[in-house]
Design an enzyme around this catalytic site. Structure first.
Site, short mmCIF file in Angstrom:
data_model
loop_
_atom_site.label_atom_id
_atom_site.label_comp_id
_atom_site.label_asym_id
_atom_site.label_seq_id
_atom_site.Cartn_x
_atom_site.Cartn_y
_atom_site.Cartn_z
N HIS A 147 0.86 -1.25 -0.03
CA HIS A 147 -0.21 0.02 -0.12
C HIS A 147 1.00 1.08 -0.01
O HIS A 147 1.92 1.08 0.61
CB HIS A 147 -0.93 0.13 1.23
N GLU A 313 -9.18 -13.65 -1.89
CA GLU A 313 -8.60 -13.96 -0.70
C GLU A 313 -9.36 -14.99 0.06
O GLU A 313 -10.56 -14.81 0.50
CB GLU A 313 -8.41 -12.78 0.21
C1 XUL Z 1 -7.64 -6.51 4.06
C2 XUL Z 1 -6.85 -7.04 2.94
C3 XUL Z 1 -6.04 -5.95 2.39
C4 XUL Z 1 -5.99 -5.84 1.05
C5 XUL Z 1 -5.07 -4.68 0.21
O1 XUL Z 1 -8.60 -7.84 4.54
O2 XUL Z 1 -6.93 -8.06 2.58
O3 XUL Z 1 -5.01 -6.09 2.88
O4 XUL Z 1 -5.35 -7.15 0.42
O5 XUL Z 1 -5.51 -3.64 0.72
CO CO Z 2 -6.07 -9.08 0.80
#
Ligand code: XUL
Ligand code: CO
Length: 481
Positions: A147, A313
Site C-alpha cells: 500500500h 482472498e
Molecule cells: C484486508 C486485505 C487488504 C488488501 C489490500 O482484509 O486483504 O490487505 O489485500 O488492501
Molecule cells: Co488481501
C-alpha cells in the site's frame, strides 16, 4: 467486568486493528539497539545484514528437518509442463511482513524488529525497504505487494505525502534490480480518518476527490516500479446502516471512480490488470464487493466486466460464508480469476485472522482451480498473511513464508496427481453423461422448449436418479494428499 465489556465492544475494533497496517508514528518505541551492529542514522542506511544467520532458502526435499529449507517447493521443477515458480508467482506483502507489529485492541505491539527505531520517519521507511529486499532475496521470490502508506509516511498535504512516496519508491526501484517487481500495488483508503465513510463511496465529495488523487499517484508508482497488477480493496466502501445510506448513489459513485481508474491506466500506458478484492465485511458492516458473484454482477451492471479481474482472498471467502475453492471457481467461470491473496482464517474465530495457509486439502482445492485457470499470470499468490501475535523471532518471518509456500507447493503436486490420475474427472463426466444425448444436446443448445420437454417427460415417465458418489469423490481426493 471491564474485560467483558471490551469483549462485547471489541469485535469492530478488533477487526479494524487485526489488519495490522501501521500508518502513523508508533510513538516512543526504543531506538535502534546499539548492540546489533546496525547503523541507525537518518539516511536509512544499515550496515550489514538485516537477517544475519539466515541463509538463502533452498529446496531440501520432504525428508528435510531444517526449518529454513523448502520441503515441497522446488522453484524450477516442472509440474504439468510448467515450473513451480511460474505456477506460483509468490509475493511478500509489505504491510504484514514489515509493518505488522503484533498489536491488537487488547494489547501493545509484541514485535520490534531490530532495524525499527520506533518512528515512522522517511529514514525508517528506507531502512525497512532495504530489509524487505534482503528478505525477498533470501526467500527466493521475485515479487512484493504494497500500500502507498505502508511503504512511506503520510504527509500533512497530498503534495508532502506524494513527495515522501517518491523518495521511498526511488529507493525501491533501485533495490528491485531487474528481477524483482511488484505483483501489485494499491492505495490505503481505509486507515486515515478522512476515509471513515469510505473513499469512492463517501458521502463527502471532498473525500472522493482526495481518494481519486491518492489512487492516481499509487497507480503511477505501481507502473513506475513495473507492477503487474493494481488492486482495489474497498474496506470502507460499504455501509454501517441503510437508514442513513443512499446505496444506489454510492454504487454509482464507485462505478464512476473505477471508470476513471480505467481511463487513467490507459492514459499512462499501464498494462497491468486492475483487480477488485471482494470481502463481505470488516471493517465496514457491509462491503459492496461482498463476494465474487456480487462483484461480477456489479462489474456487469456498470459495463466494467472486461476491465477488471478479481483478487480472491481465502479468508475473505470464508467470511462471506463460502469456501476459497467456491470463490475461485466462481471467479474462474466468470473469466475473472486474476490473483490470490493466500491466507486462511481460524474456524473458531469469526474475523480476518490472516494466517498463513497450512491446510493441505484446502491448498489442493485452490491449486485445482489455478490449474483449470491455466495459472494466474500476470497475477500470482500474495501472502496477505501475518505472524501470530505470539511469534516474535525474526526467523519466524521466514518460517511462516516457507510453510505457506510449501503448503501451496504440496497443493500443486496433489492437484497434478488428481488431474493426471483422471478418476475424479471421470466421476464428474459420468455424473452428467445423460446430457450427452440428443435431448441433452438440445437442452444445452437452448433448443428444447417446454412443449418438447413435456412430451419427453410423458414418454420417459419417472426418471431413475443415480448416486452422486460424494464419498467416492472424497476418497479419490484423499488418496492424492
Ligand atoms: C484486508 C486485505 C487488504 C488488501 C489490500 O482484509 O486483504 O490487505 O489485500 O488492501
Ligand atoms: Co488481501
Amino acid at each position: 467486568m471491564l474485560e467483558m465489556k471490551n469483549m462485547k465492544l471489541g469485535p469492530m475494533l478488533l477487526l479494524l486493528l487485526c489488519l495490522n497496517i501501521v500508518s502513523s508514528s508508533v510513538g516512543n518505541a526504543p531506538t535502534c539497539p546499539a548492540d546489533l551492529g546496525g547503523d541507525c542514522s537518518d539516511s536509512g542506511e544499515w550496515e550489514g545484514e538485516f537477517f544475519p544467520g539466515i541463509p538463502k532458502i533452498k529446496y531440501e526435499g520432504p525428508s528435510s528437518k531444517n526449518p529454513l529449507a523448502f520441503k515441497w517447493y522446488n522453484a524450477d521443477e516442472e509440474i504439468l509442463g510448467k515450473k513451480m515458480k511460474d505456477w506460483m508467482r509468490f509475493s511478500v506483502a509489505f504491510w504484514h511482513t514489515f509493518r505488522g507489529n503484533g498489536g491488537d485492541p487488547f494489547g501493545a505491539p509484541t514485535k520490534t524488529w531490530p532495524w525499527e527505531d520506533g518512528t515512522n520517519s522517511l529514514a525508517m521507511a528506507k531502512r525497512r525497504m532495504r530489509a524487505n529486499f534482503e528478505f525477498i532475496d533470501k526467500l527466493g521470490v521475485d515479487r512484493w505487494c504494497f500500500h502507498d502508506r505502508d511503504i512511506a509516511p503520510d504527509g500533512k498535504t497530498l503534495e508532502e505525502a506524494n513527495a515522501n512516496l517518491d523518495e521511498v519508491v526511488a529507493l525501491a526501484k533501485e533495490l528491485q534490480g531487474t528481477k524483482i517487481k511488484p505483483l501489485w500495488g494499491t492505495a490505503q483508503l481505509f486507515m486515515h480518518p478522512r476515509y471513515m465513510h469510505g473513499g469512492a463511496t463517501s458521502s463527502e465529495v471532498g473525500v472522493y476527490v482526495y481518494a481519486a488523487a491518492q489512487v492516481k499517484k499509487a497507480m503511477e508508482v505501481t507502473h513506475y516500479l513495473g507492477g503487474e497488477n493494481y488492486v482495489f480493496w474497498g474496506g470502507r466502501e460499504g455501509y454501517q446502516t441503510l437508514l442513513n445510506t443512499d446505496m444506489g448513489r454510492e454504487l454509482d459513485h464507485l462505478a464512476r471512480f473505477l471508470e476513471a481508474a480505467v481511463a487513467y491506466k490507459k492514459k499512462i500506458g499501464f498494462n497491468g490488470t486492475l483487480l477488485i478484492e471482494p470481502k463481505p465485511q470488516e471493517p465496514t458492516k457491509h462491503q459492496y464487493d461482498w463476494d465474487a458473484a456480487t462483484t461480477a454482477n456489479f462489474l456487469r451492471k456498470y459495463g466494467l466486466i472486461g476491465e477488471f479481474k478479481l483478487n480472491i482472498e481465502c479468508n475473505h471467502a470464508t467470511l462471506s460464508g463460502h469456501s476459497c475453492h467456491h470463490e475461485l471457481e466462481t471467479a474462474r467461470l466468470n473469466g475473472l480469476l486474476g490473483n490470490i491473496d493466500a491466507n486462511t482464517g481460524d474456524p473458531q474465530i469469526g474475523w480476518d485472522t490472516d494466517q498463513f495457509l497450512t491446510d493441505i486439502a484446502e491448498a489442493t482445492n485452490v491449486m485445482i482451480s489455478v490449474i483449470r485457470n491455466g495459472g494466474l499470470a500476470p497475477g500470482g499468490f500474495n501472502f496477505d498473511a501475518k505472524l501470530r501475535r505470539e511469534s516474535t523471532d525474526v526467523e519466524d518471518l521466514f518460517i511462516a513464508h516457507i510453510t505457506g509456500m510449501d503448503t501451496l507447493a504440496r497443493g500443486l503436486r496433489n492437484a497434478a496427481k488428481i488431474i493426471e490420475d483422471g478418476s475424479l474427472a471421470e466421476l464428474v463426466r459420468k455424473r452428467y453423461e445423460s446430457f450427452d444425448t440428443e435431448i441433452g444436446a438440445l437442452i444445452e443448445a437452448g433448443k428444447a422448449d417446454f412443449d418438447l420437454l413435456e412430451k419427453k417427460a410423458k414418454e420417459w415417465g419417472e426418471p431413475k436418479v443415480p448416486s452422486a458418489k460424494q464419498e467416492l469423490a472424497e476418497m479419490i481426493f484423499q488418496c492424492a494428499l
